[in-house]
Design an enzyme around this catalytic site. Structure first.
Site, short mmCIF file in Angstrom:
data_model
loop_
_atom_site.label_atom_id
_atom_site.label_comp_id
_atom_site.label_asym_id
_atom_site.label_seq_id
_atom_site.Cartn_x
_atom_site.Cartn_y
_atom_site.Cartn_z
N GLY A 1 3.16 -3.13 8.49
CA GLY A 1 3.45 -3.39 9.91
C GLY A 1 4.92 -3.69 10.11
N THR B 1 0.83 -1.22 0.00
CA THR B 1 0.00 0.00 0.00
C THR B 1 0.86 1.26 0.00
N GLU C 1 -5.99 -5.91 4.01
CA GLU C 1 -6.02 -7.10 3.16
C GLU C 1 -7.21 -7.09 2.20
C1 LIG Z 1 -10.58 -20.49 17.67
C2 LIG Z 1 -9.83 -20.33 16.42
C3 LIG Z 1 -8.35 -19.98 16.55
C4 LIG Z 1 -7.78 -19.41 15.28
C5 LIG Z 1 -6.34 -19.04 15.28
C6 LIG Z 1 -5.94 -18.36 13.95
C7 LIG Z 1 -4.61 -18.78 13.44
C8 LIG Z 1 -4.21 -18.24 12.09
C9 LIG Z 1 -2.78 -18.06 12.00
C10 LIG Z 1 -2.39 -17.16 10.92
C11 LIG Z 1 -2.30 -15.74 11.29
C12 LIG Z 1 -2.01 -14.94 10.10
C13 LIG Z 1 -2.10 -13.50 10.34
C14 LIG Z 1 -1.86 -12.75 9.08
C15 LIG Z 1 -1.29 -11.42 9.30
C16 LIG Z 1 -1.84 -10.44 8.36
C17 LIG Z 1 -1.57 -9.05 8.72
C18 LIG Z 1 -2.28 -8.19 7.79
C19 LIG Z 1 -1.91 -6.75 7.85
C20 LIG Z 1 -2.35 -6.08 6.63
C21 LIG Z 1 -1.74 -6.26 5.43
C22 LIG Z 1 -2.26 -5.65 4.18
O1 LIG Z 1 -3.27 -4.99 4.14
S1 LIG Z 1 -1.34 -5.94 2.77
C23 LIG Z 1 -2.13 -5.06 1.49
C24 LIG Z 1 -3.41 -5.70 1.07
N1 LIG Z 1 -3.97 -5.02 -0.05
C25 LIG Z 1 -5.03 -5.43 -0.67
O2 LIG Z 1 -5.66 -6.40 -0.30
C26 LIG Z 1 -5.38 -4.68 -1.92
C27 LIG Z 1 -6.77 -4.96 -2.42
N2 LIG Z 1 -6.82 -4.84 -3.86
C28 LIG Z 1 -6.73 -5.93 -4.68
O3 LIG Z 1 -6.60 -7.05 -4.24
C29 LIG Z 1 -6.85 -5.65 -6.14
O4 LIG Z 1 -6.38 -4.46 -6.56
C30 LIG Z 1 -8.27 -5.84 -6.63
C31 LIG Z 1 -8.56 -7.33 -6.58
C32 LIG Z 1 -9.30 -5.09 -5.83
C33 LIG Z 1 -8.37 -5.36 -8.07
O5 LIG Z 1 -7.29 -5.80 -8.82
P1 LIG Z 1 -7.16 -5.57 -10.37
O6 LIG Z 1 -7.56 -4.16 -10.67
O7 LIG Z 1 -5.85 -6.01 -10.83
O8 LIG Z 1 -8.19 -6.57 -10.87
P2 LIG Z 1 -9.61 -6.42 -11.50
O9 LIG Z 1 -10.59 -5.89 -10.53
O10 LIG Z 1 -9.50 -5.67 -12.80
O11 LIG Z 1 -9.88 -7.93 -11.81
C34 LIG Z 1 -9.21 -8.61 -12.86
C35 LIG Z 1 -9.43 -10.09 -12.72
O12 LIG Z 1 -8.52 -10.59 -11.76
C36 LIG Z 1 -9.21 -11.38 -10.82
N3 LIG Z 1 -8.48 -11.31 -9.55
C37 LIG Z 1 -8.27 -10.23 -8.79
N4 LIG Z 1 -7.56 -10.59 -7.70
C38 LIG Z 1 -7.32 -11.90 -7.82
C39 LIG Z 1 -6.64 -12.84 -6.98
N5 LIG Z 1 -6.08 -12.47 -5.82
N6 LIG Z 1 -6.59 -14.11 -7.38
C40 LIG Z 1 -7.18 -14.49 -8.53
N7 LIG Z 1 -7.84 -13.65 -9.37
C41 LIG Z 1 -7.91 -12.38 -9.00
C42 LIG Z 1 -10.56 -10.74 -10.75
O13 LIG Z 1 -11.50 -11.62 -10.21
C43 LIG Z 1 -10.80 -10.42 -12.19
O14 LIG Z 1 -11.24 -11.59 -12.85
P3 LIG Z 1 -12.29 -11.44 -14.00
O15 LIG Z 1 -12.40 -12.84 -14.53
O16 LIG Z 1 -11.77 -10.48 -15.01
O17 LIG Z 1 -13.54 -10.95 -13.39
C1 LIG Z 2 -4.22 -1.65 10.54
C2 LIG Z 2 -3.79 -1.71 9.11
C3 LIG Z 2 -2.68 -2.45 8.77
C4 LIG Z 2 -2.26 -2.48 7.44
N1 LIG Z 2 -1.12 -3.16 7.13
C5 LIG Z 2 -0.65 -3.14 5.86
C6 LIG Z 2 0.56 -3.80 5.52
O1 LIG Z 2 1.20 -4.43 6.36
N2 LIG Z 2 1.00 -3.73 4.25
C7 LIG Z 2 0.32 -3.06 3.29
O2 LIG Z 2 0.79 -3.03 2.16
N3 LIG Z 2 -0.83 -2.44 3.58
C8 LIG Z 2 -1.34 -2.46 4.82
N4 LIG Z 2 -2.53 -1.83 5.13
C9 LIG Z 2 -3.23 -1.10 4.09
C10 LIG Z 2 -4.54 -1.74 3.64
O3 LIG Z 2 -4.31 -2.88 2.89
C11 LIG Z 2 -5.36 -0.72 2.87
O4 LIG Z 2 -5.70 0.32 3.75
C12 LIG Z 2 -6.62 -1.35 2.30
O5 LIG Z 2 -6.30 -2.25 1.27
C13 LIG Z 2 -7.62 -0.31 1.79
O6 LIG Z 2 -7.05 0.54 0.87
P1 LIG Z 2 -7.13 2.14 1.00
O7 LIG Z 2 -6.68 2.50 2.35
O8 LIG Z 2 -6.45 2.70 -0.18
O9 LIG Z 2 -8.66 2.49 0.93
P2 LIG Z 2 -9.42 3.12 -0.33
O10 LIG Z 2 -9.37 2.15 -1.46
O11 LIG Z 2 -8.99 4.49 -0.59
O12 LIG Z 2 -10.88 3.09 0.26
C14 LIG Z 2 -11.62 4.26 0.64
C15 LIG Z 2 -13.10 4.05 0.30
O13 LIG Z 2 -13.23 3.98 -1.12
C16 LIG Z 2 -13.99 2.85 -1.48
N5 LIG Z 2 -13.50 2.30 -2.76
C17 LIG Z 2 -12.23 2.21 -3.21
N6 LIG Z 2 -12.20 1.58 -4.40
C18 LIG Z 2 -13.46 1.27 -4.72
C19 LIG Z 2 -14.07 0.59 -5.81
N7 LIG Z 2 -13.37 0.11 -6.83
N8 LIG Z 2 -15.41 0.45 -5.80
C20 LIG Z 2 -16.15 0.90 -4.75
N9 LIG Z 2 -15.61 1.54 -3.69
C21 LIG Z 2 -14.29 1.72 -3.67
C22 LIG Z 2 -13.79 1.84 -0.35
O14 LIG Z 2 -14.89 0.95 -0.27
C23 LIG Z 2 -13.69 2.77 0.85
O15 LIG Z 2 -15.00 3.03 1.34
C24 LIG Z 2 -2.98 -1.79 6.45
C25 LIG Z 2 -4.12 -1.06 6.80
C26 LIG Z 2 -4.53 -1.02 8.12
C27 LIG Z 2 -5.75 -0.22 8.48
#
Ligand SMILES: CCCCCCCCCCCCCCCCCCC/C=C/C(=O)SCCNC(=O)CCNC(=O)[C@H](O)C(C)(C)COP(=O)(O)OP(=O)(O)OC[C@H]1O[C@@H](n2cnc3c(N)ncnc32)[C@H](O)[C@@H]1OP(=O)(O)O
Ligand SMILES: Cc1cc2nc3c(=O)[nH]c(=O)nc-3n(C[C@H](O)[C@H](O)[C@H](O)COP(=O)(O)OP(=O)(O)OC[C@H]3O[C@@H](n4cnc5c(N)ncnc54)[C@H](O)[C@@H]3O)c2cc1C
Length: 666
Positions: free
Chosen positions: A188, A149, A431
């Protein structure tokens, strides 16, 4: 010697009422007796490490002290873990994850190392890259995070602005952050902890853009820990929760890394700059899929924590009279309280069960990808998106509901509910933001609907669409199986409506993308309904499956819980069921009664059920939820730890209050 306190009498009575073997359920939830034993043994070792006991509660420390304490304790935890694993087996990720809560009250600054850095090397690295980086990462000789991000983009990762430009002469990538919006923001541990990170950047070769790819980047000197030249890194400051997660920012200025640092399991850049496409460019997003699956399990655990605190507290707490002249009742005997709490228990079970099959589905896809097969990837992506979205959102609602169920004391930091709320709700955003993930699933559902209309065979999770098209709505019966069908009818109906809405806008001349946006409220509703159908169906199937292998008394309780979950959601979504299924008003009236019956059936087992989560006091960290139920004593003991109670008169009296009061008297 530690003082042994008597267990609260209400809790003693509650535990006597329990109709099933608590230990049996703990083994089931853990995945077997051996896993429980391993977990307890490890937690017991941690309990006796003196250096892990805080003299001053963390909440009174400054931001900086809190972080430093978290690093100190995380290092001890890692050492204890290493010693443990030398003598015995490697701890399961679930067990180490749970134990972490006993040590770090909030989120560990190493959270992303094990959670995403190591898994990305495994998932995105070639065998050679794994051989180079994994041993060091696993031994924590290098510590890393996942930096994707940026200030300007979190959701739309194709829009990331960090560049990695290939220089064939030196066989290096040059990393740059051209604008303020291209600074990495959030990862993080990045603030001041890690020395490496996976950086996701736009690849450029000879002026041509090749999309985003992951790179391993060393950002700090391994000896001095100073940022390397060309790196600007720091911490982003306080947040709503995640106080000790050490989230950071990162910018690059002409920072060079060797070619081999691009993780090349999927796409590759050859020495001469030739770009070799991977099987599917979306495989670069693989770590996110894995974490989304894990978040379902995290949501189960956070819900279990909140339920444990609130149920034990409700058993201990007496307030008001049901009947005049009678003693004040345990608040757990108010039906409204049971309504708030028992769904929390059932929800944790629903998520645990869901995680069990979802994780297997994930493993199957990983295995298939190894054989160059990717048929099930779209279904897994769709499932992991909507189940991550729904489970984290439900968990947030449930934790807040549990806090409210504890009245004023739930608002105390020492209840631990505020911290649990902080990390539960963060998962709604990280995520993959909630709405965005629901819309990803909706893309899949629209395609599935089209395929259903064309008479094609659908993937198992959407096969209900074909059934729905083929048959008239089934005659309604108030059985779990028919209700689950009802949820599928709601989902199918909403999917159809959203699809038709898009078509209507397209027919009226809109572009498909605009039509999508205009229909997007309907699309997220369709996704939510699909999630609920999947959750209820999976939970019911898993319960039926496990019921045959557990004692009849436990099977009965598990059955009450799954019925409660299904009936609760029937009543919550009765409007939808009335529109899209054959349920009648009379059925709803019967189900209201059924729901009350289920609350009464679960009531004697409520404390046993939360005991079975087996969350130790060290992990719960809650004055309200401890096993012994000494709620009031603990609240008072914790209050006495406030630095403001260490002196009879605070200096602010002499400095400010006294002159202020004097002036007021004049
Ligand atoms: C009692 C119970 C005990 C339980 C104990 C639990 C124990 C568990 C242990 C494990 C612990 C683990 C802890 C883990 C720690 C985690 C910490 C997290 C901290 C935070 C980290 C983060 O946030 S990292 C950053 C994350 N960021 C995001 O997630 C970004 C979100 N955005 C996206 O993913 C993408 O941009 C998108 C998907 C929204 C859009 O991508 P894009 O524009 O490229 O695609 P399109 O929308 O145009 O779609 C095209 C096409 O691709 C397909 N697609 C998209 N993504 C995927 C994918 N990932 N895989 C496969 N295909 C994908 C999509 O469906 C489209 O397909 P079409 O056919 O064209 O429709
Ligand atoms: C506690 C915490 C830990 C994190 N840790 C990590 C990390 O370790 N590594 C890392 O890389 N990232 C990390 N992140 C970032 C996190 O993955 C992003 O904040 C998250 O993916 C959302 O993206 P954004 O902040 O850009 O929100 P935005 O995408 O700007 O979202 C803002 C608003 O716009 C809307 N929006 C955006 N796009 C669309 C769309 N296409 N259609 C409709 N609505 C839309 C959303 O629904 C939302 O209401 C962390 C975030 C938090 C809060």
């Amino acid at each position: 010697m530690a003082t042994v306190h008597k267990i609260n009498e209400d809790l003693v009575k509650e535990r006597q009422k329990c109709t099933f073997n608590v230990q049996e359920l703990t083994y089931l939830l853990d995945g077997g007796e051996e896993v429980t034993k391993e977990r307890r043994e490890f937690e017991n070792i941690l309990r006796n490490v003196k250096e892990l006991q805080d003299e001053v509660p963390e909440v009174y420390l400054s931001h900086k002290e809190r972080y430093e304490n978290a690093v100190r304790k995380t290092c001890i935890l890692q050492n204890v873990r290493n010693d443990f694993e030398k003598k015995r087996e490697v701890l399961s990720p679930r067990n180490i994850f749970r134990a972490g809560y006993a040590v770090i009250k909030d989120v560990s600054p190493f959270f992303l190392h094990n959670g995403m850095f190591v898994p990305t090397i495994i998932g995105q690295g070639t065998p050679e890259q794994q051989a180079e980086w994994l041993p060091k990462a696993k031994a924590m000789a290098i510590i890393g995070t996942y930096a994707q991000t940026e200030l300007g983009h979190g959701t739309f990762i194709r829009g990331l602005e960090t560049t990695a430009t290939y220089d064939a002469k030196t066989e290096e990538f040059i990393l740059n952050s051209p604008k303020v919006t291209s600074y990495k923001w959030w990862p993080g541990g990045l603030g001041t902890t890690v020395n490496h990170c996976i950086t996701v950047a736009q690849l450029y070769i000879n002026g041509k853009k090749y999309g985003i790819h992951p790179f391993i980047v060393q950002i700090r000197d391994l000896e001095t820990h100073k940022p390397l030249p060309g790196i600007k890194v720091g911490e982003i400051g306080p947040k709503m929760g995640f106080a000790t997660a050490n989230n950071g920012f990162l910018g690059f200025q002409n920072f060079r890394i060797p070619r081999k640092n691009m993780l090349m399991k999927n796409a590759q850049v050859l020495k001469d700059g030739t770009f070799v496409k991977g099987m599917n460019e979306k495989l670069t997003y693989g770590t996110m899929v894995m974490v989304r699956v894990n978040i379902v399990s995290d949501s189960a655990f956070h819900t279990a924590m909140a339920a444990t605190i609130a149920v034990r507290y409700a058993a201990v707490r007496h307030q008001s009279q049901l009947k005049a002249k009678e003693p004040e009742v345990q608040i757990i005997d108010y039906l409204t309280q049971q309504h708030k709490l028992f769904i929390a228990i059932a929800t944790s079970h629903a998520f645990s069960n869901t995680y069990t099959w979802l994780y297997q589905a994930y493993l199957k896809v990983v295995e298939d990808l190894g054989k160059q097969k990717q048929d099930h990837l779209p279904e897994l992506h769709a499932l992991s998106c909507c189940l991550k979205a729904t489970s984290s959102r439900d968990a947030g609602v449930i934790v807040e509901q549990c806090r409210l169920a504890c009245g004023g004391h739930g608002y105390m930091a020492s209840s631990n509910l505020p911290i649990i709320y902080g990390y539960t709700t963060a998962a709604i955003t990280y995520e993959g933001e909630h709405t965005v993930l629901l819309l990803q699933t909706a893309r899949y559902l629209m395609k599935a609907w089209m395929s259903a209309l064309e008479g094609k065979v659908l993937a198992p999770s959407v096969a209900y669409l074909v059934d729905w098209l083929k048959s008239d709505k089934q005659r309604w019966q108030n059985t779990p199986e028919v209700i689950v069908k009802g949820f599928q009818h709601v989902a199918a109906g909403k999917i159809k409506d959203a699809f038709d809405a898009i078509q209507k806008h397209v027919k009226a001349g809109k572009d498909y993308e605009d039509a999508w946006n205009l229909a997007s409220v309907q699309l997220i509703k369709a996704s939510e309904a699909h999630s609920r159908a999947i959750l209820c169906d999976g939970y019911l199937r898993e319960t039926v499956r496990t019921s045959s292998s557990v004692s009849p008394s436990l099977a009965k309780v598990l059955n009450h819980l799954v019925q409660l979950y299904i009936v609760y959601w029937t009543l919550e979504t009765a409007g939808d069921l009335l529109v899209y299924s054959n349920i009648g008003k009379d059925d709803i009236a019967v189900l209201k009664e059924k729901y009350e019956e289920l609350l009464a059936l679960i009531r004697p087992n409520a404390v046993g059920l939360v005991d079975a989560f087996d969350i130790s006091d060290e992990i719960l960290q809650s004055t309200l939820g401890s096993y012994d139920g000494r709620v009031y004593e603990r609240l008072m003991e914790e209050a006495m730890k406030s630095p403001l109670n260490k002196e009879p008169v605070n200096q602010s009296f002499h400095k400010y209050l006294k002159p202020f009061i004097k002036k007021a008297k004049l």
